[in-house]
Design a protein around this motif. Structure first.
Motif, PDB file in Angstrom:
ATOM      1  N   ASN A  63      -2.328  30.636 -15.990  1.00 17.08           N
ATOM      2  CA  ASN A  63      -1.133  30.617 -16.784  1.00 17.08           C
ATOM      3  C   ASN A  63      -1.068  31.881 -17.574  1.00 17.08           C
ATOM      4  O   ASN A  63      -0.025  32.334 -17.747  1.00 17.08           O
ATOM      5  N   PHE A  64      -2.122  32.506 -18.028  1.00 19.85           N
ATOM      6  CA  PHE A  64      -2.138  33.713 -18.582  1.00 19.85           C
ATOM      7  C   PHE A  64      -1.287  34.768 -17.725  1.00 19.85           C
ATOM      8  O   PHE A  64      -0.604  35.331 -18.407  1.00 19.85           O
ATOM      9  N   ASN A  67       2.168  34.540 -17.574  1.00 23.36           N
ATOM     10  CA  ASN A  67       2.959  34.997 -18.800  1.00 23.36           C
ATOM     11  C   ASN A  67       3.236  36.276 -18.868  1.00 23.36           C
ATOM     12  O   ASN A  67       4.207  36.787 -19.136  1.00 23.36           O
ATOM     13  N   GLU A 233      -2.233  37.951 -27.696  1.00 29.46           N
ATOM     14  CA  GLU A 233      -1.311  37.070 -28.146  1.00 29.46           C
ATOM     15  C   GLU A 233      -1.243  35.797 -27.482  1.00 29.46           C
ATOM     16  O   GLU A 233      -1.170  34.664 -28.150  1.00 29.46           O
ATOM     17  N   PHE A 234      -1.898  35.750 -26.500  1.00 30.79           N
ATOM     18  CA  PHE A 234      -2.153  34.512 -25.598  1.00 30.79           C
ATOM     19  C   PHE A 234      -3.235  33.812 -26.268  1.00 30.79           C
ATOM     20  O   PHE A 234      -3.200  32.424 -26.504  1.00 30.79           O
ATOM     21  N   LYS A 237      -1.771  32.302 -29.596  1.00 27.01           N
ATOM     22  CA  LYS A 237      -0.550  31.351 -29.706  1.00 27.01           C
ATOM     23  C   LYS A 237      -0.674  30.252 -28.686  1.00 27.01           C
ATOM     24  O   LYS A 237       0.035  29.097 -28.904  1.00 27.01           O
ATOM     25  N   TYR A 238      -1.034  30.435 -27.669  1.00 23.63           N
ATOM     26  CA  TYR A 238      -0.768  29.563 -26.354  1.00 23.63           C
ATOM     27  C   TYR A 238      -2.087  28.759 -25.659  1.00 23.63           C
ATOM     28  O   TYR A 238      -1.896  28.033 -25.101  1.00 23.63           O
ATOM     29  N   VAL A 239      -3.241  29.432 -25.941  1.00 23.58           N
ATOM     30  CA  VAL A 239      -4.349  29.045 -25.136  1.00 23.58           C
ATOM     31  C   VAL A 239      -4.714  27.353 -25.522  1.00 23.58           C
ATOM     32  O   VAL A 239      -5.030  26.740 -24.430  1.00 23.58           O
ATOM     33  N   ASN A 241      -2.668  25.066 -26.455  1.00 22.15           N
ATOM     34  CA  ASN A 241      -1.954  23.761 -25.684  1.00 22.15           C
ATOM     35  C   ASN A 241      -1.901  24.292 -24.062  1.00 22.15           C
ATOM     36  O   ASN A 241      -1.960  23.071 -23.550  1.00 22.15           O
ATOM     37  N   VAL A 242      -2.390  25.373 -23.410  1.00 25.88           N
ATOM     38  CA  VAL A 242      -2.535  25.328 -22.147  1.00 25.88           C
ATOM     39  C   VAL A 242      -3.840  24.647 -21.761  1.00 25.88           C
ATOM     40  O   VAL A 242      -3.755  23.820 -20.853  1.00 25.88           O
ATOM     41  N   ASN A 245      -3.209  20.888 -21.833  1.00 24.45           N
ATOM     42  CA  ASN A 245      -2.389  20.375 -20.539  1.00 24.45           C
ATOM     43  C   ASN A 245      -3.181  20.588 -19.223  1.00 24.45           C
ATOM     44  O   ASN A 245      -2.921  19.543 -18.294  1.00 24.45           O
TER      45      ASN A 245
END
Length: 710
Positions: A63-64, A67, A233-234, A237-239, A241-242, A245
């Motif tokens: 996913n990283f 992105n 950033e990842f 902000k995102y890790v 939630n990833v 999932n």
């Protein structure tokens, strides 16, 4: 308060823009737009990288890189390799990007190494009925897989054990086959290896937690720069939630060959979960218009996805529930056969601003005390109730807070995090304070009445890997605002809109006149400094002195005039990221818990992002991001060592620590100059750059003069 809100508002506003690339990076991206970079990985068996049923790789890092592709157009192709192929590529510099690599001086000739999110502790695995005695390791047959990061760490911290260990190959799942066959009594391995908790894991006490590495070919320094920017950033902000999932997909595949899920599916059409009638228990659970939310609810939803069984909540304790969401071995009449802990309670006292600070239960013996209990009375408090002249039981945080505000009680005893978030959610930070820590704790978790299969399944999928816990439990420390403070919002919005409009008007005008631009930049820096001071009432002129110390060291190093000027202006911004950290953590009078400290460490990421968006330059960014790195590699956020740490960050680290040692704080007296010098001298080559310490020792009296005069 308003200034901090203003700076935070600017941070949020600027954060909507994408990652900023330099002209060199943009040109490189255009040049390599049609190229495919190969990402090699060995033994992809963790949630960060694993093979799905089709043989394709997926996980957090897939996913990283997707992105990165979406934002740059660069192409990446994952390839899983055998061990011999991986070693050949690493040793000869043939790869573009390599995952789960061990770092060595030989390999650093070809690759730059970035830490991955996959952090772990090293220890010994044994069968569940074997307890390892570290005082008598000689009596065990210990297996070790050579040429791995485990081998390197053991060679450094336990060389005698490494020399005596039995060399085993890594076929069939990290060498666990050697345990099962009786070849060894224990196997050296990472905490993340035994994903399904089939074995007993005992960590080495002397080996600090570490991480696997991402190796990037040194022939592509721009690629490393781009990946580093996305990594920051990842991560922020995102890790999380990833990871949420991926977990149900990963564990469903992992358990597909076991019968435990099928047995649970046969027994249930749904899973009934008993949850207290309380309005909420932030951060564990709370109710919104769309249903329950929170850390506990996230874990139950993962269980639902894994088993394909819906979760049905009940607030009737007499219902024949399957899982109890909030349970403790301390609760009276605990009839649940299985207990799976997930949260450690830290008892604290809270009061209004007029009450004294407490350090024992006996200190409140003549006060009116409230106790929050979600089930009658928590037996943990029963031994202390005779100390209270008057006490009352409250079913939730809201009713207890209302009682304090109405002066019905003087203190309330509750879990520190749960009550702190309740205070923050109701915007009562200026009215209710922490009034003491009791230094004692107990755990709460899931209670399961009768089904060993359901209990075993919940235990297997519950986060046990160090990296997963660190990421998922950030929500246990990040304050949640369930309702906006409309009075503040209206005032702040009207005031800040005018200020922001003025600021951007000036910024636009400043592009024409460089002198105006410099003035505005200076004003922004001063605003950041002021916001920084608001985070800590004890700072005084700390940030001014850090500027002066840093500039002095840069001058003695004979750095460029530009470097000296910028470090003298921007060293004060080293902790600016703390404006994004909750005051409940920043101003906590007691020691931070491990989860709170993990949240505190994020200030370096927030600070770097804020400075980057304001385009203050790389020196300011590096100071914010790297000033807690240590020369020996044991700092944070990235665990950099020696001269991999930017010089400006090494300078500010020494300046910051010297001043912190001298300062008097709420929790300590200031040290004398002589004591501070000795402490820094002892940290030469450990915390600090040896060359900088040598300069400091020659000119230490100048530091004392700066401290006294400012």
């Amino acid at each position: 308060m308003l200034l901090k809100l203003f700076i935070s508002f600017i941070f949020i506003y600027l954060n909507i823009f994408a990652i900023r690339f330099s002209t060199e990076e943009i040109n490189w991206i255009k040049k390599n737009y049609d190229r495919t970079f190969n990402i090699y990985v060995y033994n992809p068996k963790h949630i960060y990288l694993y093979e799905n049923e089709d043989g394709n790789l997926r996980g957090v890092y897939v996913n990283f890189f997707e992105n990165i592709t979406n934002q740059t157009g660069l192409n990446f192709n994952f390839k899983s390799l055998e061990k011999s192929e991986m070693q050949d590529i690493l040793n000869n510099g043939k790869g573009d990007v390599i995952f789960n690599a061990s770092k060595s001086k030989e390999r650093e000739k070809h690759y730059s190494f970035l830490p991955t999110l996959n952090s772990y502790t090293l220890g010994l695995y044994s069968k569940s009925d074997t307890i390892i005695d570290f005082q008598n390791l000689d009596k065990y047959k210990v297996g070790l897989i050579p040429t791995t990061s485990d081998f390197i760490l053991l060679d450094k911290f336990y060389p005698d054990l490494k020399n005596k260990a039995i060399s085993i190959n890594d076929k069939e799942n990290f060498g666990f086959w050697a345990l099962e066959s009786g070849l060894v009594d224990a196997v050296v391995g990472k905490s993340s290896n035994d994903i399904l908790k089939n074995y007993r894991f005992t960590p080495f006490e002397n080996i600090p937690s570490t991480h696997l590495w991402m190796a990037i070919n040194k022939e592509e320094p721009i690629l490393e720069s781009i990946i580093s920017k996305f990594k920051v950033e990842f991560t922020t902000k995102y890790v999380a939630n990833v990871l949420k999932n991926e977990r149900p997909i990963f564990y469903k595949q992992l358990l597909s060959k076991e019968l435990i899920i099928k047995r649970v599916q046969r027994r249930y059409s749904s899973l009934k979960v008993f949850i207290p009638e309380a309005k909420g228990m932030l951060p564990l659970f709370y109710k919104t218009k769309s249903g329950y939310k929170g850390y506990v609810i996230d874990r139950l939803e993962e269980l639902s996805k894994l088993t394909e069984l819906p979760i049905v909540y009940t607030q009737n304790p007499n219902d024949d529930y399957d899982i109890k969401a909030i349970d403790s071995k301390l609760f009276e009449n605990n009839s649940n056969a299985y207990f799976i802990p997930y949260y450690k309670v830290q008892v604290a006292a809270f009061s209004n601003r007029n009450q004294n600070f407490l350090d024992t239960y006996q200190s409140a013996e003549n006060k009116k005390v409230g106790i929050i209990s979600f089930e009658k009375i928590n037996p943990y408090f029963l031994n202390f109730l005779p100390n209270f002249k008057f006490y009352k039981i409250y079913p939730d945080t809201d009713s207890a807070l209302d009682a304090i505000l109405k002066n019905e009680i003087d203190y309330v005893y509750a879990d520190f995090k749960i009550m702190s978030m309740a205070i923050g959610n109701r915007y009562l930070d200026d009215k209710i304070q922490v009034a003491g820590f009791l230094g004692s704790s107990h755990t709460i978790g899931f209670g399961i009445k009768k089904d060993p299969d359901l209990a075993k399944l919940v235990d297997k999928i519950f986060p046990n890997h160090l990296a997963e816990i660190q990421i998922l439990q950030t929500e246990l420390t990040v304050p949640k605002r369930l309702s906006p403070n409309y009075q503040y919002l209206l005032f702040v919005f009207s005031s800040m809109s005018l200020l922001i409009a003025t600021l951007f008007y000036l910024l636009r005008k400043a592009t024409i006149a460089s002198k105006k631009e410099k003035r505005i930049t200076k004003a922004l820096v001063e605003s950041f400094e002021a916001a920084n001071e608001l985070n800590d009432e004890d700072t005084g002129n700390h940030i001014l002195r850090v500027n002066l110390y840093s500039k002095f060291l840069a001058e003695k190093l004979k750095c460029s005039s530009k470097f000296i000027k910028e470090i003298g202006e921007y060293a004060s911004l080293h902790d600016v990221g703390k404006i994004a950290i909750s005051d409940l953590i920043l101003k906590k009078p007691g020691k931070l818990t491990s989860e709170e400290f993990e949240e505190m460490k994020k200030h370096v990421i927030f600070g770097k992002e804020l400075i980057q968006k304001m385009q203050l330059g790389s020196i300011a960014e590096n100071i914010a991001l790297y000033h807690h790195e240590k020369w020996n590699g044991k700092g944070y956020w990235f665990g950099l060592s020696t001269d991999a740490i930017p010089l400006e960050a090494r300078i500010v680290a020494l300046a910051d620590v010297y001043d912190a040692l001298r300062q008097k704080r709420v929790y300590k007296d200031g040290f004398t100059h002589e004591v501070a010098v000795e402490i820094i001298k002892k940290e030469r080559g450990e915390h600090f750059d040896p060359a900088l310490v040598d300069i400091f020792l020659i000119h230490h009296k100048e530091f004392d003069k700066i401290f006294i005069s400012h």
